[in-house]
Design a protein around this motif. Structure first.
Motif, mmCIF file in Angstrom:
data_model
loop_
_atom_site.group_PDB
_atom_site.id
_atom_site.type_symbol
_atom_site.label_atom_id
_atom_site.label_comp_id
_atom_site.label_asym_id
_atom_site.label_seq_id
_atom_site.Cartn_x
_atom_site.Cartn_y
_atom_site.Cartn_z
ATOM 1 N N GLU A 194 -15.569 14.494 -7.858
ATOM 2 C CA GLU A 194 -14.558 15.510 -7.574
ATOM 3 C C GLU A 194 -14.551 16.647 -8.587
ATOM 4 O O GLU A 194 -13.829 17.634 -8.418
ATOM 5 N N GLU A 195 -15.348 16.554 -9.644
ATOM 6 C CA GLU A 195 -15.473 17.621 -10.630
ATOM 7 C C GLU A 195 -16.675 18.517 -10.338
ATOM 8 O O GLU A 195 -16.994 19.414 -11.124
ATOM 9 N N LYS A 196 -17.327 18.289 -9.210
ATOM 10 C CA LYS A 196 -18.526 19.036 -8.841
ATOM 11 C C LYS A 196 -18.313 19.715 -7.490
ATOM 12 O O LYS A 196 -17.496 19.264 -6.684
ATOM 13 N N PRO A 197 -19.083 20.784 -7.252
ATOM 14 C CA PRO A 197 -20.070 21.397 -8.143
ATOM 15 C C PRO A 197 -19.405 22.293 -9.189
ATOM 16 O O PRO A 197 -18.308 22.805 -8.985
ATOM 17 N N VAL A 198 -20.092 22.478 -10.299
ATOM 18 C CA VAL A 198 -19.635 23.465 -11.273
ATOM 19 C C VAL A 198 -19.723 24.834 -10.614
ATOM 20 O O VAL A 198 -20.717 25.166 -9.968
ATOM 21 N N HIS A 199 -18.674 25.626 -10.732
ATOM 22 C CA HIS A 199 -18.631 26.915 -10.045
ATOM 23 C C HIS A 199 -17.944 27.953 -10.927
ATOM 24 O O HIS A 199 -17.010 27.648 -11.662
ATOM 25 N N ARG A 200 -18.418 29.180 -10.830
ATOM 26 C CA ARG A 200 -17.877 30.274 -11.635
ATOM 27 C C ARG A 200 -16.559 30.744 -11.036
ATOM 28 O O ARG A 200 -16.458 30.988 -9.840
ATOM 29 N N VAL A 201 -15.532 30.848 -11.868
ATOM 30 C CA VAL A 201 -14.185 31.227 -11.421
ATOM 31 C C VAL A 201 -13.652 32.353 -12.309
ATOM 32 O O VAL A 201 -13.783 32.291 -13.538
ATOM 33 N N TRP A 202 -13.076 33.359 -11.668
ATOM 34 C CA TRP A 202 -12.416 34.454 -12.393
ATOM 35 C C TRP A 202 -10.914 34.207 -12.416
ATOM 36 O O TRP A 202 -10.304 33.895 -11.400
ATOM 37 N N ILE A 203 -10.321 34.371 -13.599
ATOM 38 C CA ILE A 203 -8.879 34.166 -13.769
ATOM 39 C C ILE A 203 -8.242 35.421 -14.338
ATOM 40 O O ILE A 203 -8.716 35.988 -15.329
ATOM 41 N N GLU A 204 -7.159 35.856 -13.729
ATOM 42 C CA GLU A 204 -6.390 36.984 -14.232
ATOM 43 C C GLU A 204 -5.550 36.525 -15.419
ATOM 44 O O GLU A 204 -5.194 35.349 -15.543
ATOM 45 N N SER A 205 -5.205 37.439 -16.300
ATOM 46 C CA SER A 205 -4.412 37.123 -17.478
ATOM 47 C C SER A 205 -3.038 36.555 -17.087
ATOM 48 O O SER A 205 -2.449 36.961 -16.079
ATOM 49 N N PHE A 206 -2.537 35.616 -17.883
ATOM 50 C CA PHE A 206 -1.216 35.042 -17.645
ATOM 51 C C PHE A 206 -0.636 34.528 -18.965
ATOM 52 O O PHE A 206 -1.345 34.411 -19.973
ATOM 53 N N LEU A 207 0.651 34.244 -18.945
ATOM 54 C CA LEU A 207 1.331 33.654 -20.094
ATOM 55 C C LEU A 207 1.549 32.172 -19.838
ATOM 56 O O LEU A 207 1.925 31.779 -18.736
ATOM 57 N N MET A 208 1.328 31.348 -20.871
ATOM 58 C CA MET A 208 1.458 29.899 -20.727
ATOM 59 C C MET A 208 2.260 29.327 -21.881
ATOM 60 O O MET A 208 2.130 29.763 -23.038
ATOM 61 N N ASP A 209 3.113 28.333 -21.586
ATOM 62 C CA ASP A 209 3.848 27.641 -22.642
ATOM 63 C C ASP A 209 2.877 27.107 -23.692
ATOM 64 O O ASP A 209 1.864 26.493 -23.355
ATOM 65 N N ARG A 210 3.210 27.317 -24.952
ATOM 66 C CA ARG A 210 2.318 26.846 -26.019
ATOM 67 C C ARG A 210 2.290 25.325 -26.095
ATOM 68 O O ARG A 210 1.312 24.742 -26.551
ATOM 69 N N HIS A 211 3.348 24.693 -25.659
ATOM 70 C CA HIS A 211 3.387 23.229 -25.652
ATOM 71 C C HIS A 211 4.050 22.749 -24.367
ATOM 72 O O HIS A 211 4.649 23.533 -23.616
ATOM 73 N N GLU A 212 3.959 21.474 -24.107
ATOM 74 C CA GLU A 212 4.589 20.891 -22.934
ATOM 75 C C GLU A 212 6.103 21.051 -23.013
ATOM 76 O O GLU A 212 6.684 21.076 -24.103
ATOM 77 N N VAL A 213 6.753 21.182 -21.867
ATOM 78 C CA VAL A 213 8.211 21.337 -21.824
ATOM 79 C C VAL A 213 8.857 20.128 -22.493
ATOM 80 O O VAL A 213 8.558 18.982 -22.158
ATOM 81 N N THR A 214 9.733 20.397 -23.456
ATOM 82 C CA THR A 214 10.385 19.320 -24.186
ATOM 83 C C THR A 214 11.683 18.902 -23.501
ATOM 84 O O THR A 214 12.217 19.601 -22.639
#
Length: 292
Positions: free
Chosen positions: A63-83
């Protein structure tokens, strides 16, 4: 609450709401010092730069295949898991309580279902005056909204890898996991306060281990064979949702950047222990001053 049946999160393509900030398919940049910001909720976010990466693993599971090229737009992400402290702060406003088994303010919240995580994202959006992403009746996500949501599976792996192409964000040697993650070998069978281990190259903590993290996507083991190149957001229908990152009870292999797991969003017949499942939030970055 949301209904969790076939296709609970209707995937609206990002291009339908806003143009991509950049069309070149460049590799993710090496970030020497992460750009961070603190929200009105008091949570620290990391700016994840736009770029492309090789998603999946040539040597991993099917399920981790095939390796494929993906483009991602910029986003903001929590630096750590929600406490638990963050979850309970909004819970007092929204009248939902903390479900966690292991209790402490600085521990990641766990035993959170996918609908509960989506509801929290909406509550946090409203608290900060942002437009909520989720329809709480259907589970559909409006990717054009500026509020919080769960990361897509591609966003999660892109952020976890942080411009690396090895099994883990720190390299390919699992013997180094103890420096970066709480997992089966060192967790003493429990969660631990967020941010105690080393961050990945983009300044994100606990991307490997502690609690497995819900993603926005419906899970399909064969999705990589048909996923779009730009900002993929998973199949439209399915009975399970993606979990990423492994947890305090996971073996080293399950903490790999490319490791995928599908789980029932409401926990019935859960494969992974409920107290090993949490989440973190993402949102669109604010418009730049020049309007870009």
């Amino acid at each position: 609450m949301m209904s969790r049946r076939n296709g609970l999160a209707v995937c609206l393509t990002l291009a339908a709401f806003a143009p991509l900030s950049c069309q070149r398919a460049g590799a993710p940049p090496v970030v020497s010092e992460p750009t961070t910001t603190k929200t009105q909720s008091g949570v620290e976010l990391v700016l994840i730069p736009a770029g492309s990466f090789a998603m999946g693993s040539r040597h991993g599971r099917a399920e981790e295949k095939p390796v494929h090229r993906v483009w991602i737009e910029s986003f903001l992400m929590d630096r750590h898991e929600v406490t638990q402290a963050e979850y309970e702060k909004l819970g007092r406003i929204e009248a939902f309580g903390c479900p966690s088994h292991f209790k402490a303010a600085d521990l990641p919240v766990e035993q959170v279902t996918w609908p509960q995580a989506a509801r929290f994202c909406n509550a946090r959006s409203r608290f900060e005056g942002l437009q909520p992403c989720y329809n709480e009746d259907t589970g559909a996500c409006d990717f054009g909204a500026n509020g919080y949501r769960l990361p897509t599976e591609a966003e999660w792996e892109y952020a976890c890898r942080a411009a690396t192409d090895s099994d883990y964000s720190f390299g390919g040697d699992p013997r180094k996991l103890g420096d970066f993650a709480w997992f089966a070998d060192n967790s003493a069978q429990k969660t631990h306060p967020v941010g105690q281990k080393k961050p990945n190259p983009w300044g994100l903590f606990d991307m490997h281990g502690n609690v497995a993290e819900w993603c926005q996507d419906v899970y399909d083991p064969g999705y990589y064979r048909a996923s779009p190149e730009k900002n993929p957001c998973g199949p439209a229908e399915g009975n399970e949702y993606v979990l990423r990152g492994g947890s305090w009870k996971s073996p080293a292999d399950a903490l790999r950047s490319a490791h995928r797991l599908g789980e029932n969003p409401g926990f019935s017949d859960a494969c992974l222990a409920r107290d090993a499942i949490g989440f973190r939030c993402v949102r669109k970055p604010p418009p730049s001053k020049d309007g870009g």
